[in-house]
Design a protein around this motif. Sequence first.
Motif, PDB file in Angstrom:
ATOM      1  N   SER A 201       0.832  -1.203   0.000  1.00 44.55           N
ATOM      2  CA  SER A 201       0.000   0.000   0.000  1.00 44.55           C
ATOM      3  C   SER A 201       0.866   1.253   0.000  1.00 44.55           C
ATOM      4  CB  SER A 201      -0.924  -0.003   1.220  1.00 44.55           C
ATOM      5  OG  SER A 201      -1.688   1.187   1.268  1.00 44.55           O
ATOM      6  N   LYS A 202       1.894   1.251   0.866  1.00 46.45           N
ATOM      7  CA  LYS A 202       2.794   2.405   0.921  1.00 46.45           C
ATOM      8  C   LYS A 202       3.607   2.537  -0.363  1.00 46.45           C
ATOM      9  CE  LYS A 202       3.432   3.085   5.892  1.00 46.45           C
ATOM     10  NZ  LYS A 202       4.427   3.183   6.991  1.00 46.45           N
ATOM     11  N   THR A 204       2.671   1.620  -3.348  1.00 45.45           N
ATOM     12  CA  THR A 204       1.771   2.152  -4.374  1.00 45.45           C
ATOM     13  C   THR A 204       1.628   3.664  -4.236  1.00 45.45           C
ATOM     14  OG1 THR A 204       0.526   0.084  -4.507  1.00 45.45           O
ATOM     15  CG2 THR A 204      -0.577   2.076  -5.294  1.00 45.45           C
ATOM     16  N   ASP A 205       1.438   4.127  -2.995  1.00 46.22           N
ATOM     17  CA  ASP A 205       1.309   5.568  -2.759  1.00 46.22           C
ATOM     18  C   ASP A 205       2.599   6.300  -3.117  1.00 46.22           C
ATOM     19  OD1 ASP A 205      -1.266   5.213  -1.881  1.00 46.22           O
ATOM     20  OD2 ASP A 205      -0.745   5.213   0.253  1.00 46.22           O
TER      21      ASP A 205
END
Length: 231
Positions: A201-202, A204-205
């Motif tokens: 998730s991190k 991707t961000d």
Amino acid sequence: MRFSFVTLFPELIKGYFTESILKRAIEDNKISIDFFNPRDYTLDKHKKVDAPMISGGAGMLMTPQPLFDTLNAIQTASPRAHIVFLTPVGKPFRQIDAKRLASKEHLVLVSGRYEGIDERVIETYADELFSIGDFVLTGGELASLVACDAVSRHVEGVLGNSESLEVESFEESLLEAPSFAKPLDYKGKEVISEFLKGNHSKITDLKRGLALCKTKFFRPDLYKKGIANEK
């Protein structure tokens, strides 16, 4: 998907399909290619396909008859053929065009030579006109190859991993985020540490943020468009 190249120099194009991804795509019957040479259709006994421009000016122009007969033969055999002329006066060829054209059954790519093509050919047969940039080449073959390669990538089964299409440059009007491979440290230049922590998730961000920064720096025109699309 079928690609037909209309060109005076088919040998300039053929070699590109003897290696790598597009070679495999042909072997796997994902795409097919063929060639139409206007010299084979000219009625001139010397096989000429060019003549001086009526309005004057330097250089020669591709004459109507060979191209009319070439394109008529293609349309007669393949009524759904979509005919594209590669020319500096065309609209810019974009990723969105490559994706759209990949849905066509039969794409015909017409390569000009000399000082261009008689306008009556374009008026009669062109479904679309594209340019690959604000510069002039000695012929349209390279532009035709660029278009074919870009379109082929969006034909189902051509790429081994279709997910790669989703994160490429120009998707969502952004350039692709920086990428890295091993080793993790090369001559003192290290991979971004966050990429190594496994938090998808991190990551991707972070990639999204890096893509925005990269686009803003290298292509501010795309950056403005991408930001506008988010609003």
